[in-house]
Motif scaffolding. Structure first.
Motif, PDB file in Angstrom:
ATOM      1  N   ILE A  63      -0.716   4.631   4.724  1.00  0.00           N
ATOM      2  CA  ILE A  63      -2.097   4.188   4.558  1.00  0.00           C
ATOM      3  C   ILE A  63      -2.555   3.283   5.690  1.00  0.00           C
ATOM      4  O   ILE A  63      -3.757   3.074   5.880  1.00  0.00           O
ATOM      5  N   ARG A  86     -10.360   3.036   4.339  1.00  0.00           N
ATOM      6  CA  ARG A  86      -9.383   2.190   3.666  1.00  0.00           C
ATOM      7  C   ARG A  86     -10.060   0.884   3.257  1.00  0.00           C
ATOM      8  O   ARG A  86     -10.881   0.344   4.003  1.00  0.00           O
ATOM      9  N   LEU A 120      -6.439   1.884  12.901  1.00  0.00           N
ATOM     10  CA  LEU A 120      -7.482   1.421  12.000  1.00  0.00           C
ATOM     11  C   LEU A 120      -8.632   0.797  12.785  1.00  0.00           C
ATOM     12  O   LEU A 120      -8.414  -0.028  13.666  1.00  0.00           O
ATOM     13  N   GLY A 178       0.814  -1.202   0.000  1.00  0.00           N
ATOM     14  CA  GLY A 178       0.000   0.000   0.000  1.00  0.00           C
ATOM     15  C   GLY A 178       0.847   1.250   0.000  1.00  0.00           C
ATOM     16  O   GLY A 178       2.072   1.199   0.185  1.00  0.00           O
ATOM     17  N   PHE A 203      -3.760  -2.407   0.068  1.00  0.00           N
ATOM     18  CA  PHE A 203      -4.501  -1.365   0.772  1.00  0.00           C
ATOM     19  C   PHE A 203      -4.840  -0.270  -0.233  1.00  0.00           C
ATOM     20  O   PHE A 203      -3.960   0.274  -0.895  1.00  0.00           O
ATOM     21  N   GLU A 204      -6.123   0.058  -0.337  1.00  0.00           N
ATOM     22  CA  GLU A 204      -6.578   1.104  -1.243  1.00  0.00           C
ATOM     23  C   GLU A 204      -7.254   2.197  -0.432  1.00  0.00           C
ATOM     24  O   GLU A 204      -7.835   1.941   0.619  1.00  0.00           O
ATOM     25  N   GLY A 205      -7.200   3.412  -0.944  1.00  0.00           N
ATOM     26  CA  GLY A 205      -7.858   4.527  -0.266  1.00  0.00           C
ATOM     27  C   GLY A 205      -7.266   5.847  -0.709  1.00  0.00           C
ATOM     28  O   GLY A 205      -6.098   5.928  -1.102  1.00  0.00           O
TER      29      GLY A 205
END
Length: 458
Positions: free
Chosen positions: A101, A248, A273, A97, A239-241
């Motif tokens: 993040i 996330r 998180l 990621g 991990f995307e965002g």
């Protein structure tokens, strides 16, 4: 020309050549060739002997004994979902990621959860000091005596710690900082990353240690280093965002022990998180009322139906060529839908600027979202409000027809659970719904775009 005993290696794909090249023939990237020393004795590592046996022989496949693989819960239901039910002893998981993040926060929290269950955990950091790790652990409540922390980058020293502590779970943060002293290349190079990953895999498999390794990404968001790294590990998690959003999404790109269609949703808070147990409610919260250009879609992420708000904006173009932009939705598919809307449905958008946005940073690539995108664009064009209690899903063909999609009943049940009163779906899916799923919600089957728009606005 390379010196004797050296070779130029591409840092993106691992392609090697005896002379320097500006463009890599393997991956097409520019200025990625770096001179590295050729390993004299390939295949003879100097790692510790943890019991790997080389005495093997072929056997009939029907004589292979199947053993049930026990899974260890990570303490995070979202992470367990993406992993396929939990951690497998001896598995190797790569987490990738963008910087900041939440990769280190997630792995440290998992280590603390496992340590509280009485398991031996080793957290190896190569980018931070143990004091920095302690500061993060205090912030996210990840303190436990069974959680061992060490700041080390020498792989041989790390293997000695593994032999002494015999952990059940290990985290290496990150693989690009670890090096083997018998390889002359710098840490993070193709040779170092590949050889270190293979050695860590050997340690994990022979000793049954569930291992997390953290990886870096390039500017375009792909895994940095050789692509062979993805083939070595058992699971690859991305991990995307968006940087300006707190949410996330953890997505599996590869999983040898489960499905790659599941996603986990997290929110970055002051204490690290936090799991989002109801992503649909999160993605549609704050939706404006009585505003044109908004429609709710239902997409399937593995076995989980997720509702997302699709926004469309159509305005008069001030230039000769109208502008098209999409965020979270495929640009080429949006262009195709605009052509179908104009040619088959009679809504003229050829001289208009068109914008499509998926709220919440979610990236939608399922054809079932076509109908929601089309309805949001038409709603903005006609300045007609789509009812707030309406949800729509369906694939749009080039003939303007609404084609059936999979898991229609699960989508309808999710919409009903969140309080929606009307569901616009493909006509062919309507006939396959069970009578129970139609109770408490009005389900309308449509055959074309005009019928769908009328059903969503009346």
């Amino acid at each position: 020309m390379a010196k004797k005993g050296t070779v130029f290696v591409c840092q993106e794909c691992g392609y090697d050549t005896p002379k320097w090249l500006g463009k890599c023939p393997g991956c097409g990237q520019w200025n990625t060739m770096v001179e590295e020393t050729i390993k004299k004795d390939p295949g003879q590592g100097r790692g510790l002997n943890l019991g790997l046996s080389t005495q093997t022989k072929p056997c009939p496949i029907d004589e292979v004994v199947l053993e049930e693989m026990p899974r260890m819960s990570t303490g995070s239901s979202e992470l367990d979902r993406v992993l396929g039910g939990g951690l497998i002893p001896g598995s190797m998981v790569l987490i990738v990621g963008d910087p900041g993040i939440g990769k280190s926060s997630l792995t440290l929290k998992v280590c603390a959860n496992e340590a509280r269950l009485g398991r031996r955990v080793l957290y190896v950091t190569g980018e931070e000091s143990v004091q920095q790790v302690r500061m993060r652990a205090d912030r996210i409540d990840a303190i436990d005596k069974s959680l061992m922390v060490v700041s080390e980058t020498n792989l041989e020293t790390i293997e000695k710690h593994v032999l002494d502590l015999k952990p059940e779970i290990m985290v290496i943060d990150s693989i690009q900082t670890v090096f083997r002293p018998d390889i002359q290349s710098a840490p993070g190079s193709v040779s170092q990353v590949r050889e270190c990953a293979v050695e860590v895999l050997r340690v994990a498999k022979t000793s049954g240690i569930a291992t997390f390794i953290v990886g870096h990404v390039t500017k375009d968001g792909t895994l940095a280093g050789p692509r062979v790294l993805e083939h070595i590990v058992d699971t690859v998690l991305y991990f995307e965002g968006e940087r300006n959003l707190s949410y996330r999404i953890l997505r599996a790109a590869k999983n040898r022990f489960g499905s790659t269609n599941e996603i986990g949703v997290f929110e970055m808070l002051d204490k690290g998180l936090s799991e989002v147990e109801n992503p649909s409610m999160m993605l549609i919260s704050g939706r404006p009322e009585n505003t044109s250009g908004s429609c709710i879609a239902c997409v399937m992420e593995g076995s989980r139906p997720i509702l997302a708000e699709v926004q469309g904006l159509v305005s008069a173009s001030g230039f000769g060529n109208p502008r098209r932009m999409s965020n979270g939705f495929d640009y080429n598919r949006m262009s195709m839908l605009l052509a179908v809307i104009e040619k088959r449905a009679g809504y003229f958008v050829g001289n208009m600027d068109c914008y499509v946005n998926i709220v919440g940073g979610l990236k939608v690539d399922e054809p079932a979202s076509d109908l929601s995108v089309a309805l949001s664009v038409i709603s903005s064009l006609k300045d007609t409000v789509i009812r707030n209690d309406v949800i729509a899903f369906g694939e749009i063909g080039l003939g303007g027809e609404i084609r059936s999609v999979t898991c229609a009943e699960q989508r309808v049940n999710e919409a009903k659970r969140l309080g929606f009163k009307r569901c616009v779906i493909p006509y062919h899916n309507l006939k396959k719904l069970s009578p129970g799923s139609k109770k408490g919600i009005e389900v309308i089957g449509v055959k074309n775009i005009r019928q769908a728009f009328e059903a969503a606005t009346e």
